[in-house]
Design a protein around this motif. Structure first.
Motif, PDB file in Angstrom:
ATOM      1  N   LEU A  61      17.812  54.360  48.771  1.00 54.21           N
ATOM      2  CA  LEU A  61      17.480  53.264  47.879  1.00 54.21           C
ATOM      3  C   LEU A  61      16.013  52.893  48.037  1.00 54.21           C
ATOM      4  O   LEU A  61      15.347  53.337  48.972  1.00 54.21           O
ATOM      5  CB  LEU A  61      18.356  52.039  48.196  1.00 54.21           C
ATOM      6  N   ILE A  62      15.519  52.072  47.122  1.00 53.68           N
ATOM      7  CA  ILE A  62      14.178  51.508  47.253  1.00 53.68           C
ATOM      8  C   ILE A  62      14.317  50.248  48.107  1.00 53.68           C
ATOM      9  O   ILE A  62      14.955  49.280  47.691  1.00 53.68           O
ATOM     10  CB  ILE A  62      13.583  51.146  45.882  1.00 53.68           C
ATOM     11  N   ASN A  63      13.772  50.265  49.308  1.00 59.29           N
ATOM     12  CA  ASN A  63      13.921  49.149  50.238  1.00 59.29           C
ATOM     13  C   ASN A  63      12.622  48.344  50.319  1.00 59.29           C
ATOM     14  O   ASN A  63      11.575  48.873  50.690  1.00 59.29           O
ATOM     15  CB  ASN A  63      14.306  49.658  51.619  1.00 59.29           C
ATOM     16  N   HIS A  64      12.703  47.071  49.959  1.00 51.61           N
ATOM     17  CA  HIS A  64      11.547  46.175  49.975  1.00 51.61           C
ATOM     18  C   HIS A  64      11.555  45.268  51.197  1.00 51.61           C
ATOM     19  O   HIS A  64      12.587  44.697  51.548  1.00 51.61           O
ATOM     20  CB  HIS A  64      11.541  45.288  48.719  1.00 51.61           C
ATOM     21  N   PHE A  65      10.383  45.144  51.813  1.00 50.01           N
ATOM     22  CA  PHE A  65      10.184  44.228  52.934  1.00 50.01           C
ATOM     23  C   PHE A  65       9.006  43.310  52.614  1.00 50.01           C
ATOM     24  O   PHE A  65       8.011  43.759  52.024  1.00 50.01           O
ATOM     25  CB  PHE A  65       9.886  44.997  54.224  1.00 50.01           C
ATOM     26  N   GLU A  66       9.103  42.055  52.982  1.00 45.89           N
ATOM     27  CA  GLU A  66       8.015  41.100  52.826  1.00 45.89           C
ATOM     28  C   GLU A  66       7.236  41.022  54.136  1.00 45.89           C
ATOM     29  O   GLU A  66       7.831  40.878  55.204  1.00 45.89           O
ATOM     30  CB  GLU A  66       8.548  39.707  52.484  1.00 45.89           C
ATOM     31  N   VAL A  67       5.911  41.121  54.053  1.00 44.61           N
ATOM     32  CA  VAL A  67       5.069  41.091  55.246  1.00 44.61           C
ATOM     33  C   VAL A  67       4.161  39.865  55.216  1.00 44.61           C
ATOM     34  O   VAL A  67       3.610  39.514  54.165  1.00 44.61           O
ATOM     35  CB  VAL A  67       4.216  42.381  55.343  1.00 44.61           C
ATOM     36  N   ASN A  68       4.022  39.233  56.375  1.00 44.31           N
ATOM     37  CA  ASN A  68       3.153  38.056  56.527  1.00 44.31           C
ATOM     38  C   ASN A  68       3.447  36.980  55.487  1.00 44.31           C
ATOM     39  O   ASN A  68       2.607  36.620  54.662  1.00 44.31           O
ATOM     40  CB  ASN A  68       1.672  38.467  56.496  1.00 44.31           C
ATOM     41  N   GLN A  69       4.684  36.489  55.560  1.00 47.02           N
ATOM     42  CA  GLN A  69       5.144  35.414  54.671  1.00 47.02           C
ATOM     43  C   GLN A  69       4.986  35.776  53.199  1.00 47.02           C
ATOM     44  O   GLN A  69       4.582  34.947  52.373  1.00 47.02           O
ATOM     45  CB  GLN A  69       4.418  34.108  54.997  1.00 47.02           C
ATOM     46  N   GLY A  70       5.290  37.013  52.893  1.00 47.34           N
ATOM     47  CA  GLY A  70       5.262  37.455  51.504  1.00 47.34           C
ATOM     48  C   GLY A  70       3.879  37.759  50.965  1.00 47.34           C
ATOM     49  O   GLY A  70       3.700  37.862  49.754  1.00 47.34           O
ATOM     50  N   GLU A  71       2.909  37.956  51.850  1.00 48.62           N
ATOM     51  CA  GLU A  71       1.554  38.277  51.392  1.00 48.62           C
ATOM     52  C   GLU A  71       1.535  39.606  50.649  1.00 48.62           C
ATOM     53  O   GLU A  71       0.815  39.776  49.669  1.00 48.62           O
ATOM     54  CB  GLU A  71       0.605  38.329  52.590  1.00 48.62           C
ATOM     55  N   TRP A  72       2.344  40.573  51.140  1.00 51.52           N
ATOM     56  CA  TRP A  72       2.439  41.854  50.455  1.00 51.52           C
ATOM     57  C   TRP A  72       3.794  42.491  50.739  1.00 51.52           C
ATOM     58  O   TRP A  72       4.494  42.113  51.674  1.00 51.52           O
ATOM     59  CB  TRP A  72       1.308  42.802  50.836  1.00 51.52           C
ATOM     60  N   TYR A  73       4.153  43.435  49.869  1.00 50.90           N
ATOM     61  CA  TYR A  73       5.409  44.163  50.013  1.00 50.90           C
ATOM     62  C   TYR A  73       5.162  45.507  50.692  1.00 50.90           C
ATOM     63  O   TYR A  73       4.217  46.226  50.350  1.00 50.90           O
ATOM     64  CB  TYR A  73       6.034  44.451  48.650  1.00 50.90           C
ATOM     65  N   LEU A  74       6.038  45.861  51.608  1.00 50.46           N
ATOM     66  CA  LEU A  74       6.101  47.204  52.163  1.00 50.46           C
ATOM     67  C   LEU A  74       7.381  47.823  51.624  1.00 50.46           C
ATOM     68  O   LEU A  74       8.446  47.192  51.648  1.00 50.46           O
ATOM     69  CB  LEU A  74       6.127  47.150  53.687  1.00 50.46           C
ATOM     70  N   VAL A  75       7.290  49.054  51.126  1.00 51.49           N
ATOM     71  CA  VAL A  75       8.440  49.694  50.489  1.00 51.49           C
ATOM     72  C   VAL A  75       8.760  51.024  51.164  1.00 51.49           C
ATOM     73  O   VAL A  75       7.895  51.879  51.343  1.00 51.49           O
ATOM     74  CB  VAL A  75       8.175  49.922  48.987  1.00 51.49           C
ATOM     75  N   ASP A  76      10.022  51.164  51.524  1.00 51.81           N
ATOM     76  CA  ASP A  76      10.550  52.394  52.110  1.00 51.81           C
ATOM     77  C   ASP A  76      11.295  53.134  51.010  1.00 51.81           C
ATOM     78  O   ASP A  76      12.332  52.681  50.527  1.00 51.81           O
ATOM     79  CB  ASP A  76      11.488  52.023  53.267  1.00 51.81           C
ATOM     80  N   LEU A  77      10.745  54.281  50.583  1.00 54.06           N
ATOM     81  CA  LEU A  77      11.328  55.053  49.486  1.00 54.06           C
ATOM     82  C   LEU A  77      12.210  56.185  50.002  1.00 54.06           C
ATOM     83  O   LEU A  77      12.043  56.646  51.141  1.00 54.06           O
ATOM     84  CB  LEU A  77      10.219  55.648  48.615  1.00 54.06           C
ATOM     85  N   PRO A  78      13.157  56.656  49.193  1.00 56.79           N
ATOM     86  CA  PRO A  78      13.990  57.792  49.600  1.00 56.79           C
ATOM     87  C   PRO A  78      13.137  59.027  49.883  1.00 56.79           C
ATOM     88  O   PRO A  78      12.118  59.255  49.230  1.00 56.79           O
ATOM     89  CB  PRO A  78      14.892  58.019  48.375  1.00 56.79           C
ATOM     90  N   GLY A  79      13.572  59.807  50.856  1.00 52.42           N
ATOM     91  CA  GLY A  79      12.887  61.066  51.122  1.00 52.42           C
ATOM     92  C   GLY A  79      13.226  62.080  50.051  1.00 52.42           C
ATOM     93  O   GLY A  79      14.208  61.945  49.324  1.00 52.42           O
ATOM     94  N   TYR A  80      12.387  63.108  49.926  1.00 46.21           N
ATOM     95  CA  TYR A  80      12.654  64.147  48.931  1.00 46.21           C
ATOM     96  C   TYR A  80      12.748  65.499  49.607  1.00 46.21           C
ATOM     97  O   TYR A  80      12.262  65.690  50.731  1.00 46.21           O
ATOM     98  CB  TYR A  80      11.579  64.158  47.846  1.00 46.21           C
ATOM     99  N   GLY A  81      13.407  66.424  48.936  1.00 50.02           N
ATOM    100  CA  GLY A  81      13.445  67.796  49.424  1.00 50.02           C
ATOM    101  C   GLY A  81      14.516  68.092  50.441  1.00 50.02           C
ATOM    102  O   GLY A  81      14.475  69.123  51.108  1.00 50.02           O
ATOM    103  N   TYR A  82      15.505  67.199  50.588  1.00 49.69           N
ATOM    104  CA  TYR A  82      16.563  67.478  51.568  1.00 49.69           C
ATOM    105  C   TYR A  82      17.652  68.307  50.908  1.00 49.69           C
ATOM    106  O   TYR A  82      18.360  67.850  50.019  1.00 49.69           O
ATOM    107  CB  TYR A  82      17.133  66.173  52.122  1.00 49.69           C
ATOM    108  N   ALA A  83      17.822  69.544  51.354  1.00 47.65           N
ATOM    109  CA  ALA A  83      18.672  70.508  50.660  1.00 47.65           C
ATOM    110  C   ALA A  83      20.165  70.233  50.809  1.00 47.65           C
ATOM    111  O   ALA A  83      20.965  70.697  50.007  1.00 47.65           O
ATOM    112  CB  ALA A  83      18.367  71.921  51.163  1.00 47.65           C
ATOM    113  N   LYS A  84      20.586  69.473  51.817  1.00 48.45           N
ATOM    114  CA  LYS A  84      22.008  69.322  52.093  1.00 48.45           C
ATOM    115  C   LYS A  84      22.693  68.208  51.306  1.00 48.45           C
ATOM    116  O   LYS A  84      23.880  67.971  51.480  1.00 48.45           O
ATOM    117  CB  LYS A  84      22.234  69.119  53.600  1.00 48.45           C
ATOM    118  N   VAL A  85      21.933  67.497  50.487  1.00 52.63           N
ATOM    119  CA  VAL A  85      22.597  66.567  49.573  1.00 52.63           C
ATOM    120  C   VAL A  85      22.942  67.342  48.306  1.00 52.63           C
ATOM    121  O   VAL A  85      22.413  68.413  48.043  1.00 52.63           O
ATOM    122  CB  VAL A  85      21.709  65.347  49.228  1.00 52.63           C
TER     123      VAL A  85
END
Length: 211
Positions: A61-85
């Motif tokens: 999933l697209i995972n959103h995190f708030e950093v420094n009281q919402g000053e900016w977003y850090l986003v963890d995106l799905p990895g690509y290229g994994y053959a076993k899915v």
């Protein structure tokens, strides 16, 4: 940059479910098992913020995190290229990634992670070529440099540079990192801080007197 606080905000299955694009956003992406979750945890100084798993393809999933009281977003995106899915899952992930990267209005920079231990991979090169053609701002983060000797690391980086310069006029901005030793943390956070400063008041809401 000092990370004062960071908190998980939400996970999204589609772009339209993401938070309002009202502040600077920095996303991290790479092939599965490249060390993305470990790098994110190292950057923010939290051991278990992003889920680290021995099973590649954990982030779906697209995972959103708030950093420094919402000053900016850090986003963890799905990895690509994994053959076993499954093929349908790969297509779903690809569509999700393409949609997000090409349409997310507040994405300031995409950090593309590549494993420094391996030769340049076709899937990484093709992805970055697409980013360039689509004019998506990105930089490269070479991960797991602690797994290589100094000489082997230099050889690996030189190989990457040589291969990329066949297609690129110059190398994108790049960083060396190790989630184990913390190498690259100050440089990456410093880069994010400088980009935030360049954005100035771009994301600030206009006051009542503004047109």
């Amino acid at each position: 940059m000092i990370i004062k606080d960071v908190a998980f905000l939400k996970s999204s299955q589609q772009l339209k479910q993401c938070p309002e694009p009202d502040r600077p956003e920095y996303a991290f992406i790479g092939r599965s098992n490249v060390g993305k979750s470990s790098l994110i945890n190292m950057l923010v100084g939290r051991n278990k913020l992003a889920k680290v798993s021995g099973k590649p393809g954990k982030t779906q999933l697209i995972n959103h995190f708030e950093v420094n009281q919402g000053e900016w977003y850090l986003v963890d995106l799905p990895g690509y290229g994994y053959a076993k899915v499954s093929k349908s899952q790969r297509q779903e992930f690809q569509g999700l990634i393409t949609d997000y990267v090409s349409k997310r209005k507040n994405l300031v920079n995409l950090f593309v992670l590549v494993d420094a231990r391996h030769d340049p991979q076709k899937i990484d090169l093709a992805f970055m070529e697409w980013l360039g053609e689509t004019e998506i701002p990105f930089s490269i983060v070479f991960t797991k440099i602690d797994k290589l000797s100094s000489s082997k690391l230099q050889k690996s980086l030189m190989t990457y540079r040589k291969v990329m310069l066949f297609e690129w006029e110059e190398m994108p901005i790049s960083f060396r990192s190790s989630a184990t030793s913390g190498v690259g943390r100050e440089e990456i956070l410093g880069y994010i801080s400088s980009l935030n400063e360049q954005m100035g008041d771009y994301f600030k809401a206009p006051s009542n007197g503004d047109a």
